[in-house]
Write an enzyme that holds these catalytic residues in place. Structure first.
Site, PDB file in Angstrom:
ATOM      1  CG  ASP A 132      27.916  -1.618  32.423  1.00 45.38           C
ATOM      2  OD1 ASP A 132      28.029  -2.233  31.613  1.00 45.38           O
ATOM      3  OD2 ASP A 132      26.656  -1.349  32.942  1.00 45.38           O
ATOM      4  CE1 TYR A 133      35.240   1.025  38.866  1.00 47.18           C
ATOM      5  CE2 TYR A 133      36.419  -1.265  38.504  1.00 47.18           C
ATOM      6  CZ  TYR A 133      36.483   0.164  39.040  1.00 47.18           C
ATOM      7  OH  TYR A 133      37.537   0.642  39.513  1.00 47.18           O
ATOM      8  CG  ASP A 134      36.223  -4.791  34.858  1.00 44.25           C
ATOM      9  OD1 ASP A 134      36.629  -4.086  35.695  1.00 44.25           O
ATOM     10  OD2 ASP A 134      35.760  -6.101  34.769  1.00 44.25           O
ATOM     11  CG  ASP A 166      32.407   2.825  32.461  1.00 41.17           C
ATOM     12  OD1 ASP A 166      32.197   2.900  31.217  1.00 41.17           O
ATOM     13  OD2 ASP A 166      31.375   2.960  33.330  1.00 41.17           O
ATOM     14  CB  SER A 194       8.576   6.291  -0.159  1.00 41.84           C
ATOM     15  OG  SER A 194       8.172   6.769  -1.292  1.00 41.84           O
ATOM     16  CG  LEU A 195       9.166   0.824   1.595  1.00 41.10           C
ATOM     17  CD1 LEU A 195       9.142  -0.163   2.735  1.00 41.10           C
ATOM     18  CD2 LEU A 195       9.572  -0.365   0.218  1.00 41.10           C
ATOM     19  CD  GLU A 250      14.095  -6.985   5.552  1.00 43.87           C
ATOM     20  OE1 GLU A 250      14.246  -5.923   6.213  1.00 43.87           O
ATOM     21  OE2 GLU A 250      14.354  -7.270   4.518  1.00 43.87           O
ATOM     22  CE  LYS A 266       6.949   1.196   6.656  1.00 44.27           C
ATOM     23  NZ  LYS A 266       6.799   2.254   7.635  1.00 44.27           N
ATOM     24  CG  ASP A 309       6.771   4.868  13.072  1.00 41.68           C
ATOM     25  OD1 ASP A 309       7.013   4.958  12.457  1.00 41.68           O
ATOM     26  OD2 ASP A 309       5.499   4.886  13.909  1.00 41.68           O
ATOM     27  NE  ARG A 360      12.372   8.327   2.244  1.00 43.75           N
ATOM     28  CZ  ARG A 360      12.030   9.284   1.394  1.00 43.75           C
ATOM     29  NH1 ARG A 360      11.757  10.205   1.749  1.00 43.75           N
ATOM     30  NH2 ARG A 360      11.254   8.632   0.447  1.00 43.75           N
ATOM     31  CD  GLU A 406      13.145   3.296  10.144  1.00 42.46           C
ATOM     32  OE1 GLU A 406      12.129   4.145  10.278  1.00 42.46           O
ATOM     33  OE2 GLU A 406      13.373   3.262   9.060  1.00 42.46           O
ATOM     34  CE1 TYR A 425      15.734   0.309   4.690  1.00 46.32           C
ATOM     35  CE2 TYR A 425      15.386   0.985   6.867  1.00 46.32           C
ATOM     36  CZ  TYR A 425      15.508   1.344   5.681  1.00 46.32           C
ATOM     37  OH  TYR A 425      15.309   2.522   5.202  1.00 46.32           O
ATOM     38  CE  LYS A 474       2.105   1.803   7.638  1.00 45.06           C
ATOM     39  NZ  LYS A 474       2.127   3.633   7.567  1.00 45.06           N
ATOM     40  CB  CYS A 477     -21.535  19.553  39.373  1.00 40.05           C
ATOM     41  SG  CYS A 477     -20.079  18.939  39.805  1.00 40.05           S
ATOM     42  CB  CYS A 484     -21.001  20.475  44.202  1.00 41.58           C
ATOM     43  SG  CYS A 484     -20.855  21.445  42.703  1.00 41.58           S
ATOM     44  CB  CYS A 535     -19.227  22.324  37.918  1.00 41.41           C
ATOM     45  SG  CYS A 535     -19.240  22.787  39.496  1.00 41.41           S
ATOM     46  CB  CYS A 585     -17.027  21.910  42.836  1.00 38.59           C
ATOM     47  SG  CYS A 585     -17.402  20.362  42.253  1.00 38.59           S
TER      48      CYS A 585
END
Length: 664
Positions: A31-33, A35, A80-81, A111, A113, A115, A134, A170, A222, A309, A403, A406, A421, A427
């Protein structure tokens, strides 16, 4: 080296590193290199603006502000499906396909699905040119600046890609990133996000792309659109997408029969909880593009694809016991203690029964075999009872009348679902709960104390209310279990530091029923001190923005109680902040004095914050929602229709930005 060649070389190298890290999950540089190289590229581009490229890796950090998202018509409609919920549904779908295609072999691509939020991204000559939500399927909002910040979305494609096409994908938020975001919100006392899907969807419409860049969103491709003539089938298209640089889930399979489809569904119905993303089913597509064209579309759905689903996972187990919890406000919550059972990847031992009505409605009894599922796949809940396994001597559940802590007689007010209560001041769980609330991060932020430690202090008669915290001595704390000299010092110092907490948070910390952090801030800003608030009459309180009948009555009840007044006086003597610290006033006029103004929509000449500041400069108050107390609504472009309807219904004057400027 020629500057332009160096810039291009760095861009290509950084694009490759992004691809390795975010798509292949196989980083080849630290990550350093990375950056350091990115900073060098930023410096070069800054010195040579003539070589600017909208698709440079440096543009992923965001920073562009989009006040109005342009509506863009999809070149290819986003359908839509059709949903299915059983094997029978899928077999019927297969029969409809064979009826159109005839007796020919059909392969299917399965595949997962995911969310999230659907997106359409357009590429021309290998470069990202546009990203559109969409919307209604025919048109959506252009969110190009925001999508460019997502590291798994390639800005420049690799390999032998088609000249022009759209991808459909997605936008998802991995569980790990979602949990980290929520933890950060909880730590600063903010409300956590409800679920990854809604958070991902909401991220796409943030106006500041730099804020989107901070969120660990991913794009999972997808589908390709507009290149069926170039690519043969769906499965090969997914493989090609990986070559071009897109992130494509590896779980997809090519199935030669519906039996293989069922095997895939069965496998992932059990294993989906091990995935890093939210899933809610499986998408099954006819693999061959020619067959897809033959099948075509209905008015809403492609005939060549269907979604299966997953059912919310459900198990049965024995209900061993019903116990009752007492909250800090005295609310009683019945809890089902279950025979431990595995559900959606975790062991479930308890489930909330909510209230007496829920128990009666489901006729839940001890020793019943109950059906449990996870609501939203997060919270366990009992959804029914297996009556076939109920014993003949089973007795209906009788909800407790006193209660459990108490022994005080419980009360249930008209219109409320829960029992309470009323023994508010004696209490134990209520006392401990109020102290826990008082020390919480959003309130007095006292470190070194938790529920167990507070219970220990209470048990040893060292605290009976939150004012007692300020009389604790180090020598009293050290002998307690799990307490050492350092932890005792931290606790004493943190209690002392809480004396600097501002009034609005102190007011929230008192734990007055219905007074959350937002209401506390409103009251503190209006009354300026606890003394003024304590003297406020009911009629005065209900005239404060967002303070209704329920809150006003709760406040009056709280301040009439002698025990509460005694605690407040003690807190005053310890130096707790019970007055607003006066800020230097920016008020230039009292033109809007006594007016509550609500700002809504998008504006041309001022930002919303600038308009709100102007309202205060001219003596007015900002309201957060439209109510009968609202004096004026200042409406910009794209003001929500429900707000407009409410303002019109209540007869509240509506000013445009120009009207507001003229008033100034």
């Amino acid at each position: 080296m020629d500057v332009f060649k160096e810039i291009e070389s760095l861009r290509n190298e950084l694009n490759e590193h992004n691809y390795n890290y975010y798509v292949l999950d196989n980083p080849t540089i630290s990550d350093y290199d990375f950056d350091i190289k990115l900073k060098h590229l930023q410096d070069l581009e800054s010195k040579h603006p003539e070589f600017f490229d909208v698709n440079s890796p440096t543009q992923r950090v965001g920073g562009a502000i989009t006040k109005n998202f342009n509506t863009v018509v999809h070149e290819h409609r986003m359908y839509s499906l059709e949903n299915s919920y059983s094997k029978e549904d899928l077999l019927e779908w297969e029969q409809r396909i064979q009826k159109v295609l005839g007796d020919v072999p059909v392969q299917f691509v399965c595949e997962l699905k995911y969310d999230g939020a659907s997106i359409s991204i357009s590429y021309e000559n290998g470069k990202l040119v546009r990203a559109v939500t969409r919307g209604d399927g025919f048109q959506g909002d252009e969110v190009t600046n925001n999508i460019k910040t997502i590291k798994s979305v390639p800005l420049q494609l690799k390999g032998n890609y088609p000249e022009k096409f759209d991808i459909r994908g997605e936008i998802v938020l991995p569980f790990a990133g979602f949990e980290k975001m929520n933890q950060e919100l909880i730590e600063i006392g903010e409300t956590p996000y409800s679920n990854p899907r809604n958070t991902a969807s909401g991220s796409l419409k943030l106006q500041d792309s730099a804020e989107v860049a901070k969120r660990p969103l991913e794009c999972l491709l997808y589908n390709f659109v507009g290149v069926n003539s170039v690519l043969e089938n769906q499965f090969k298209a997914l493989e090609k997408a990986r070559e071009f640089g897109f992130k494509v889930p590896t779980q997809s399979i090519l199935a030669n029969s519906m039996d293989e489809v069922f095997e895939f569904i069965e496998k992932w119905n059990h294993e989906r909880h091990q995935l890093p993303y939210e899933t809610d089913g499986v998408v099954i597509k006819v693999n061959d593009f020619f067959q897809q064209e033959e099948l075509g579309f209905t008015a809403k759905n492609p005939r060549w694809a269907i979604a299966y689903k997953f059912k919310a996972e459900q198990v049965s187990t024995k209900l061993n016991e019903i116990t009752y919890q007492v909250g800090r406000t005295g609310a009683i919550t019945p809890v089902a203690n279950l025979e431990p059972v595995q559900l959606a990847g975790t062991i479930v031992k308890r489930a909330s029964l909510h209230n007496a009505d829920q128990i009666e409605k489901l006729d839940i009894r001890v020793n019943d075999t109950v059906f449990v599922e996870k609501g939203g796949e997060i919270i366990p809940k009992i959804i029914g009872v297996n009556l076939d396994e109920r014993s003949a001597d089973s007795q209906p559940t009788i909800y407790i009348h006193t209660c459990p802590e108490c022994n005080t007689e419980l009360v249930r007010k008209d219109g409320e679902a829960q029992h309470y209560c009323p023994n508010y001041y004696e209490c134990p769980p209520q006392i401990i709960g109020r102290i826990e609330h008082y020390i919480s991060r959003k309130a007095m932020d006292i470190d070194g104390l938790g529920g167990e430690t507070i219970a220990l202090l209470f048990k040893n008669k060292l605290v009976e209310n939150y004012a007692d915290l300020y009389e604790l001595k180090k020598e009293q704390i050290i002998p307690l279990e799990r307490m050492a000299e350092k932890s005792a010092d931290n606790l004493i110092n943190s209690v002392e530091a809480s004396k600097q907490i501002p009034f609005e948070r102190v007011l929230y910390a008192l734990g007055i029923r219905f007074v959350g952090s937002t209401v506390a801030k409103k009251l503190a800003n209006h009354y300026k001190s606890i003394d003024a608030l304590m003297l406020a009459k009911y009629d005065d309180l209900v005239n404060v923005d967002e303070i209704g009948d329920k809150i006003a009555l709760s406040l009056r009840s709280f301040f009439k109680n002698e025990a509460n007044l005694e605690i407040i006086n003690r807190l005053k003597s310890y130096g707790i902040q019970f007055e607003m610290q006066e800020k230097e006033s920016t008020q230039v006029s009292d033109k809007f004095a006594g007016m509550i103004m609500v700002v809504s929509g998008k504006f041309e000449q001022f930002s919303r914050d600038e308009i709100k500041q102007k309202i205060e400069d001219y003596g007015g108050k900002n309201g957060s929602s439209i109510t009968g107390k609202t004096s004026i609504v200042i409406a910009g472009a794209d003001m929500g229709p429900s707000k407009l309807e409410k303002a019109t219904k209540l007869g509240i004057p509506i000013w445009s930005e120009e009207d507001f400027i003229n008033q100034l």
